[in-house]
Design an enzyme around this catalytic site. Structure first.
Site, PDB file in Angstrom:
ATOM      1  N   GLY A  93       1.321   2.710   3.065  1.00 13.48           N
ATOM      2  CA  GLY A  93       0.519   1.518   2.763  1.00 13.48           C
ATOM      3  C   GLY A  93       1.158   0.674   1.670  1.00 13.48           C
TER       4      GLY A  93
ATOM      5  CB  CYS B  39     -11.868   1.194   1.367  1.00 17.12           C
ATOM      6  SG  CYS B  39     -11.641   2.178  -0.120  1.00 17.12           S
TER       7      CYS B  39
ATOM      8  N   GLY C 227      -4.722   6.069  -3.529  1.00 24.63           N
ATOM      9  CA  GLY C 227      -3.362   5.663  -3.199  1.00 24.63           C
ATOM     10  C   GLY C 227      -3.115   5.783  -1.705  1.00 24.63           C
ATOM     11  CB  CYS C 228      -2.314   3.586   0.853  1.00 26.93           C
ATOM     12  SG  CYS C 228      -4.084   3.309   0.789  1.00 26.93           S
ATOM     13  N   GLY C 229       0.248   5.723  -0.468  1.00 23.26           N
ATOM     14  CA  GLY C 229       1.631   6.132  -0.236  1.00 23.26           C
ATOM     15  C   GLY C 229       2.486   4.997   0.305  1.00 23.26           C
TER      16      GLY C 229
END
Ligand SMILES: Nc1ncnc2c1ncn2[C@@H]1O[C@@H]2COP(=O)(O)O[C@H]2[C@H]1O
Length: 597
Positions: free
Chosen positions: A566, A390, A561-563
């Site tokens: 996201g 990803c 993680g995307c914070g």
């Protein structure tokens, strides 16, 4: 011929009539009986075997199985009744024997013998409404706290007891256990990579081997010698001591794209922070999942650790079962790696969850980029494991002033950069018009396979396919995440345009995940970093390798993680520190004589 009990409500005469219309059919295990969206031309009565009912989901890593149906069940009655497309896909899980009645025959019967046709139609309707009633029950289970399930209770209970016995293990003993697991993981990296490709038909065994090795050795190296539990540090001035305390039982989802590496990783980080972990493998990797689970269990036993510290759901998964684990009061934290729907389900479970979002990295090729290095890095990264990482590059955002030179460099590295005519026929073949996403069959396939399937030819081995694109901001397969060795290429003029397009792409998909810049100017890189709403901004690094910390100093992790960009609670490359409660022991601080009170 004896008809199924299903037809018991028909008169003997009608049963005789119906019997003449039924055709015997057989399906080998793995055969798709019909596909969601198809025209419904028949209903089936299963006599023997098991059928998997699943929904087509645009993302690979979301559990798609609705349920399994066996002998005595009716299949395909919905489309027969409402004459709309199939509401789900049916796949023979085992060899299946069934009888089928076609829509055409039923319509014909309605003309010849309306009473008999009404009889069957009523029976079919009864079956469809029975399913509706069952669904109502399941929906209320999900809405009002998942119904207790003895299998779930038992597994969580065992993990809880094992964790209690492990919580006080000293650091060096834990590190020794992790070291032992790591050597076994390394030993089996290749064979499990091969087994994964065999089971899923996704990705490349050589690359998966490397990924498994990084998930073992790289993650181990980042853990060993660190304090996993207990006092971490004291701030002498503030008189505050931080103490790490396990969350207890971690429930870890394991995706189909990275099953072994993710299982290795989640096991190591959970144990480092003194947790037990229950791994839940995507249904398509249960075989490999069971092998990984057995390996871990054996090491735990050899090392004198509670063998229930790492458990896995051996039973075939379903959304309901996963939901029951996630919302179980004995589970402390859900580590959700997978498709957006799974992450959403984890967040909705009521249990604290660490989730991830989709990737869709824009990769800016600035006018001052080292074009040869950038092209090499992108082709290596996007072809890795056939494009399923990803954090790899998804969209090339290329400055007009260097476009032609950059395209030449890409071609030199094995990229097929398509002409407008090639692009048109390529997209027609690989994009599913119903979902506007790349077809599921393209996921994790090699560029060579995709190229030959779409008639793209080059005088070299094709490692990635690059599709020149323009984008008006509409929903578009090319502007979104591509879990396949395919990249879009957008041309822009100047830094402002590069940043604006990267922002628009991320707003469309991949916000919070990763962005990449190739430039030799530190100010340009800093400006890009400040502007991008992504948790990782890589400079001059391949995406796939950079996000895991192979070519960067980032923490090796398979849960990125995307914070809040996201919809996640952390921007971290998730590791053991995310799986514990940090308590603070605060001592009385005497008022300073100079600042009384
Ligand atoms: N939730 C469900 N539970 C059980 N069976 C289902 C469910 N949804 C769809 N099906 C079956 O899957 C079939 C898909 O094709 P049909 O819509 O014709 O008929 C459907 C039902 O037979």
């Amino acid at each position: 011929m004896s008809l199924p009990g299903f037809f018991d409500a028909l008169t003997e005469e009608h049963r005789q009539t119906v019997a003449k219309l039924l055709v015997d059919v057989e399906f080998e295990a793995g055969t798709t009986i019909f596909t969601e969206g198809d025209e419904g031309d028949a209903a089936y009565f299963i006599d023997e075997g098991e059928v998997r009912i699943e929904r087509e989901l645009p993302e690979v890593d979301t559990e798609s199985v609705l349920r399994y149906e066996g002998a005595g069940a009716t299949l395909g009655e919905v489309a027969l009744l409402d004459r709309l497309p199939r509401s789900a896909t049916a796949v023979a899980e085992t060899p299946v024997r069934a009888r089928t009645i076609s829509t055409a025959d039923l319509d014909d019967l309605a003309r010849r013998d309306p009473a008999a046709a009404l009889g069957i139609t009523q029976e079919l309707a009864r079956d469809a409404t029975a399913k509706l009633r069952r669904l109502t029950e399941q929906a209320s289970d999900l809405m009002f706290a998942a119904a207790p399930d003895p299998v779930v209770d038992e597994l969580v209970g065992r993990a809880t007891s094992a964790q209690a016995a492990f919580a006080d293990w000293p650091e060096d003993r834990v590190d020794a256990l992790l070291g032992r697991l790591t050597s076994v993981f390394l030993e089996h990296a290749q064979v499990l990579a091969e087994a994964t490709v065999e089971e899923t038909h996704i990705g490349d065994a050589g690359d998966k081997t490397l990924k498994n090795m990084v998930a073992a050795q790289g993650v181990y190296d980042s853990l060993v010698g660190k304090v996993g539990a207990g006092p971490i540090a004291t701030d002498e001035a503030a008189q505050v001591t931080e103490i790490a305390h396990a969350v207890g039982v971690v429930f870890g989802l394991v995706p189909v794209t990275n099953p072994v590496a993710t299982a290795y990783f989640k096991t190591l980080i959970s144990l480092k922070s003194r947790n037990a972990v229950i791994l839940s493998f995507h249904h398509a990797v249960l075989g490999v999942g069971n092998r990984v689970g057995e390996l871990i269990r054996q090491v735990l036993e050899e090392e004198g650790a509670p063998s229930d510290l790492v458990l896995w759901v051996e039973k075939r998964g379903s959304r309901k079962l996963t939901q029951q684990f996630m919302s179980h009061p004995g589970v402390g934290l859900v580590l959700a790696t997978g498709g957006a729907a799974m992450v959403q389900a984890a967040y909705s479970s009521g249990t604290p969850a660490l989730g991830v979002g989709p990737g869709n990295a824009p990769c800016w090729i600035a006018p001052d980029a080292d074009l040869a290095a950038a092209a090499g890095s992108i082709v290596m990264s996007k072809s890795f494991d056939n494009g399923v990482i990803c954090g790899a590059e998804h969209n090339l955002v290329v400055d007009r002033s260097v476009r032609d030179d950059f395209v030449a460099q890409l071609e030199g590295q094995g990229a097929a950069v398509l002409s407008p005519t090639e692009a048109e026929s390529f997209l027609a073949a690989v994009v599913d018009p119903a979902t506007n996403r790349f077809r599921g069959e393209m996921i994790g396939q090699s560029a060579a396979t995709i190229a030959s399937f779409t008639g793209i030819e080059r005088p070299f081995d094709i490692k990635v396919v690059v599709v020149p694109a323009e984008w008006d901001g509409e929903d578009s397969a090319l502007a979104g995440e591509k879990m396949t060795p395919v990249l879009s290429l957008f041309e822009i003029g100047g830094d402002d345009e590069a940043i604006a397009l990267s922002l628009r792409l991320l707003d469309f998909m991949g916000s919070g995940h990763t962005s990449i810049v190739h430039s030799q100017d530190p100010d340009r890189i800093a400006r890009f970093g400040a502007a991008m709403p992504t948790s990782r901004i890589l400079a001059n690094s391949p995406g796939a390798h950079g996000v895991f910390g192979v070519t960067t100093g980032l923490v090796p992790s398979l849960t990125l993680g995307c914070g809040t960009f996201g919809g996640n609670s952390t921007t971290d490359n998730v590791t053991y520190t995310n799986l514990r409660n940090v308590k603070r022991l605060a001592r009385l601080v005497q008022p300073d004589a100079d600042h009384p009170g």
